[in-house]
Write a protein that holds these residues in place. Structure first.
Motif, short mmCIF file in Angstrom:
data_model
loop_
_atom_site.label_atom_id
_atom_site.label_comp_id
_atom_site.label_asym_id
_atom_site.label_seq_id
_atom_site.Cartn_x
_atom_site.Cartn_y
_atom_site.Cartn_z
N VAL A 1 5.82 -5.12 -10.21
CA VAL A 1 6.10 -3.69 -10.20
C VAL A 1 6.26 -3.26 -8.74
CG1 VAL A 1 5.22 -1.40 -10.77
CG2 VAL A 1 4.80 -3.31 -12.33
N ALA A 2 7.31 -2.51 -8.45
CA ALA A 2 7.57 -2.06 -7.08
C ALA A 2 7.25 -0.58 -6.95
CB ALA A 2 9.03 -2.31 -6.70
N VAL A 3 6.58 -0.22 -5.87
CA VAL A 3 6.31 1.18 -5.54
C VAL A 3 6.88 1.42 -4.15
CG1 VAL A 3 4.57 3.00 -5.38
CG2 VAL A 3 4.16 1.02 -6.87
N THR A 4 7.98 2.17 -4.06
CA THR A 4 8.69 2.30 -2.79
C THR A 4 9.50 3.58 -2.76
OG1 THR A 4 10.13 1.08 -1.25
CG2 THR A 4 10.74 1.02 -3.58
N ASP A 5 10.16 3.82 -1.65
CA ASP A 5 11.05 4.97 -1.52
C ASP A 5 12.14 4.86 -2.59
OD1 ASP A 5 13.12 6.76 -0.73
OD2 ASP A 5 12.41 6.69 1.34
#
Length: 307
Positions: A207-211
């Motif tokens: 899971v990616a958490v980014t801009d």
């Protein structure tokens, strides 16, 4: 005025040892009233527009400030009902379906998340059975520095757990980076991902958490997530690391462990509402700022230990 501000939530700001004869006086505070009113108005402007005069980002560019919006779940806000539901659904998707989560982040993307974990889980969460954890996964933290020993030991722990099972060991990596290229975080992520993705006895998800920005400003992590079809959450603009625990950045960790996200935001909302008054002796944030300023300017007390 009794030397403390007490809120219904149980929060107490005790300033009795700072105000009195030979200390900061009520007259000292009263003399600052014009500046206090000016500061209160500046915060009102920030709440309404996100603008604070002179505030710049790390890159030296003007930057909006939206942290005061975070406690309020509403359409159009950073924490909309849809976002809170997405977090809840993510947590439920892990429950009974994931054995271990590795949260990778640095700064506020690590520290705030670790606090939520410590509050909810305590020190020995990972030693408990799945039933004792109410079906939620074990949770490990990485990415806050380049420590080859810790990284290799996390990998070793996960591989050992996988070796003791007949079914595939289910691991989810949550990679948190606003820039999508944070050296410590992305280095640890790549090493752990590389080691686990080669193992047939491990079922690996990311899971990616980014801009969330796409196009020319798309981050490396965003591009990887899009290419591989990884689920994505957002690091919001205008929210500094110290406040990100109230956004998807921190709340995603809460979702992994059954943390009461809405109750947490309600507590923040209660504090924020208490800090809206311009009456200095009733506003804990405003009074804290005034007393620390006067302690430094009039008494030379310019070092603070905050616990």
């Amino acid at each position: 005025m009794n030397g403390k501000i007490e809120l219904l939530s149980g929060f107490v700001f005790d300033y009795a040892n700072m105000v009195g004869e030979g200390l900061i006086t009520t007259d000292d505070v009263a003399a600052l009233q014009p500046r206090i009113e000016q500061a209160a108005k500046a915060i009102d402007v920030m709440r309404q527009s996100g603008y604070i005069r002179g505030h710049l980002s790390k890159d030296g560019e003007p930057e909006r400030v939206y942290f005061s919006q975070l406690p309020y779940i509403a359409d159009g806000n950073i924490n909309s009902p849809a976002i809170v539901e997405k977090l809840r659904a993510f947590g439920e998707s892990l429950r009974h379906n994931c054995d271990a989560v590795v949260s990778l982040g640095i700064g506020g993307s690590y520290l705030g998340n670790k606090v939520l974990f410590d509050v909810q889980c305590g020190e020995f969460w990972n030693a408990k059975t799945a039933e004792q954890r109410n079906g939620y996964p074990r949770l490990y933290f990485s990415g806050n520095n380049i420590d080859p020993r810790r990284t290799s030991e996390i990998i070793g722990t996960l591989l050992a757990d996988a070796a003791n099972r007949e079914q595939p060991y289910r691991v989810t990596l949550i990679c948190i980076s606003k820039s999508g290229g944070t050296l410590d975080t992305m280095s640890n992520f790549m090493v752990i991902y590389g080691a686990l993705s080669q193992r047939p006895d491990i079922e690996l998800k990311v899971v990616a958490v980014t801009d969330p920005t796409e196009g020319d400003r798309e981050t490396l992590l965003h591009r990887l997530a899009r290419r591989h079809g990884w689920p994505m959450f957002s690091v919001p603009d205008g929210v500094g690391g110290r406040f990100s625990v109230f956004s998807e950045v921190g709340l995603i960790t809460g979702a992994c462990i059954g943390f009461d996200i809405e109750g947490f935001l309600a507590g923040a909302r209660h504090m924020d509402e208490a800090c809206m008054t311009g009456e200095v002796w009733q506003n804990p944030a405003l009074l804290n700022a005034v007393l620390k300023y006067l302690a430094a300017e009039k008494h030379g007390r310019d070092i603070e230990v905050f616990m």
